[in-house]
Design a protein around this motif. Sequence first.
Motif, PDB file in Angstrom:
ATOM      1  N   PHE A  27       0.852  -1.187   0.000  1.00 29.16           N
ATOM      2  CA  PHE A  27       0.000   0.000   0.000  1.00 29.16           C
ATOM      3  C   PHE A  27       0.887   1.236   0.000  1.00 29.16           C
ATOM      4  N   ASN A  28       0.634   2.138  -0.946  1.00 32.56           N
ATOM      5  CA  ASN A  28       1.404   3.364  -1.102  1.00 32.56           C
ATOM      6  C   ASN A  28       0.480   4.556  -0.889  1.00 32.56           C
ATOM      7  N   ALA A  29       0.739   5.296   0.182  1.00 30.19           N
ATOM      8  CA  ALA A  29      -0.142   6.364   0.636  1.00 30.19           C
ATOM      9  C   ALA A  29       0.221   7.698   0.008  1.00 30.19           C
ATOM     10  N   PRO A  30      -0.707   8.656   0.019  1.00 26.10           N
ATOM     11  CA  PRO A  30      -0.449   9.968  -0.593  1.00 26.10           C
ATOM     12  C   PRO A  30       0.672  10.724   0.123  1.00 26.10           C
ATOM     13  N   VAL A  31       1.444  11.459  -0.670  1.00 28.24           N
ATOM     14  CA  VAL A  31       2.432  12.407  -0.164  1.00 28.24           C
ATOM     15  C   VAL A  31       2.134  13.755  -0.821  1.00 28.24           C
ATOM     16  N   ALA A  32       2.074  14.798  -0.024  1.00 34.47           N
ATOM     17  CA  ALA A  32       1.786  16.126  -0.568  1.00 34.47           C
ATOM     18  C   ALA A  32       2.931  16.584  -1.464  1.00 34.47           C
ATOM     19  N   GLY A  33       2.586  17.204  -2.562  1.00 37.65           N
ATOM     20  CA  GLY A  33       3.607  17.737  -3.460  1.00 37.65           C
ATOM     21  C   GLY A  33       3.367  17.314  -4.895  1.00 37.65           C
ATOM     22  N   ARG A  34       4.146  17.896  -5.761  1.00 42.21           N
ATOM     23  CA  ARG A  34       4.025  17.659  -7.199  1.00 42.21           C
ATOM     24  C   ARG A  34       5.125  16.714  -7.668  1.00 42.21           C
ATOM     25  N   VAL A  35       4.781  15.818  -8.567  1.00 41.42           N
ATOM     26  CA  VAL A  35       5.793  14.969  -9.189  1.00 41.42           C
ATOM     27  C   VAL A  35       6.620  15.847 -10.138  1.00 41.42           C
ATOM     28  N   PRO A  36       7.943  15.969  -9.916  1.00 37.50           N
ATOM     29  CA  PRO A  36       8.733  16.941 -10.674  1.00 37.50           C
ATOM     30  C   PRO A  36       9.225  16.448 -12.035  1.00 37.50           C
ATOM     31  N   ILE A  37       8.410  15.674 -12.721  1.00 38.06           N
ATOM     32  CA  ILE A  37       8.759  15.193 -14.055  1.00 38.06           C
ATOM     33  C   ILE A  37       8.148  16.161 -15.071  1.00 38.06           C
ATOM     34  N   SER A  38       8.932  16.531 -16.066  1.00 39.78           N
ATOM     35  CA  SER A  38       8.544  17.651 -16.940  1.00 39.78           C
ATOM     36  C   SER A  38       7.255  17.413 -17.706  1.00 39.78           C
ATOM     37  N   HIS A  39       7.110  16.242 -18.312  1.00 34.61           N
ATOM     38  CA  HIS A  39       6.048  16.070 -19.297  1.00 34.61           C
ATOM     39  C   HIS A  39       4.940  15.140 -18.834  1.00 34.61           C
ATOM     40  N   ILE A  40       4.577  15.263 -17.552  1.00 33.73           N
ATOM     41  CA  ILE A  40       3.389  14.572 -17.054  1.00 33.73           C
ATOM     42  C   ILE A  40       2.612  15.526 -16.164  1.00 33.73           C
ATOM     43  N   GLY A  41       1.314  15.267 -16.044  1.00 29.50           N
ATOM     44  CA  GLY A  41       0.482  16.067 -15.163  1.00 29.50           C
ATOM     45  C   GLY A  41       0.127  15.303 -13.907  1.00 29.50           C
ATOM     46  N   ALA A  42      -0.676  15.915 -13.066  1.00 32.45           N
ATOM     47  CA  ALA A  42      -1.127  15.260 -11.839  1.00 32.45           C
ATOM     48  C   ALA A  42      -2.202  14.233 -12.185  1.00 32.45           C
ATOM     49  N   ALA A  43      -2.058  13.037 -11.670  1.00 34.54           N
ATOM     50  CA  ALA A  43      -3.040  11.991 -11.916  1.00 34.54           C
ATOM     51  C   ALA A  43      -4.278  12.211 -11.056  1.00 34.54           C
ATOM     52  N   PRO A  44      -5.436  11.734 -11.494  1.00 34.13           N
ATOM     53  CA  PRO A  44      -6.662  11.864 -10.694  1.00 34.13           C
ATOM     54  C   PRO A  44      -6.760  10.784  -9.626  1.00 34.13           C
ATOM     55  N   PHE A  45      -5.620  10.452  -9.014  1.00 37.48           N
ATOM     56  CA  PHE A  45      -5.557   9.430  -7.981  1.00 37.48           C
ATOM     57  C   PHE A  45      -4.698   9.957  -6.835  1.00 37.48           C
ATOM     58  N   ASP A  46      -4.875   9.363  -5.673  1.00 38.28           N
ATOM     59  CA  ASP A  46      -4.127   9.780  -4.494  1.00 38.28           C
ATOM     60  C   ASP A  46      -3.139   8.727  -4.013  1.00 38.28           C
TER      61      ASP A  46
END
Length: 235
Positions: free
Chosen positions: A45-64
């Motif tokens: 189980f991998n729980a949410p961590v606050a912050g943005r994924v710092p990869i250039s060419h992806i957006g935020a997923a609609p999942f937590d």
Amino acid sequence: MTPAFKLVLLLRSSDAHDADAFTQAWSQLDAEHPLEASGLVAAAFNAPVAGRVPISHIGAAPFDAAFETWWTRKNDAADWVVSHAFSEEWLPRRQDLLAVRPTGIGGAPQVLWESDAPVPPQAVKVFTLPVSRRRLSFAEFSEHWTGPHAQLALDGPGTRERLLRLEDTPAPLAVSTRLERGRYDGVGALTFASLDALEAEFATEHYREKLAADELVFTEPEFSAGILTREISRI
């Protein structure tokens, strides 16, 4: 036993639970009612961590969050998802924590790098959800992602000190109609020693000038996404 198949359930928490409450409640359920199924090798189980994924060419997923499972065969995972144990026990116990039914994505996992160093408590895990470039066949996409792109990523200066594990799972087909299906063509799991290590990796000149450009060779940035998590428990 070496897993032949990996199924990741992508989770979106309900509005009634903040990240801490969601994590605590899910962890308690995993402790009291762990996943048990024929052919299961491991689950995490991998729980949410606050912050943005710092990869250039992806957006935020609609999942937590994400629930990873590894299996001896694809059929073992498929059998679990259509079983009474899943539909009448495992999922209903967790349904109140979720805004929507989990999205499933699965395929043959490829561990492309794993450090001998122990995983520290502050480690973070990034899930990447790439969508293939339209002009590429699935085989071309998969071969570039797990081949030249992965090697380019691992060749970065200091990368193998910051990155603890890299596992890519191309996903050619839907796992089951019992799960929601995303448009993603795979799921990558990158474990970094810490949040600072993650941010340092994607701030390097190697990433900005080489790896970021290569992302555009095989993925559609408008649709690709990422999730920032921390592994809480593993069975």
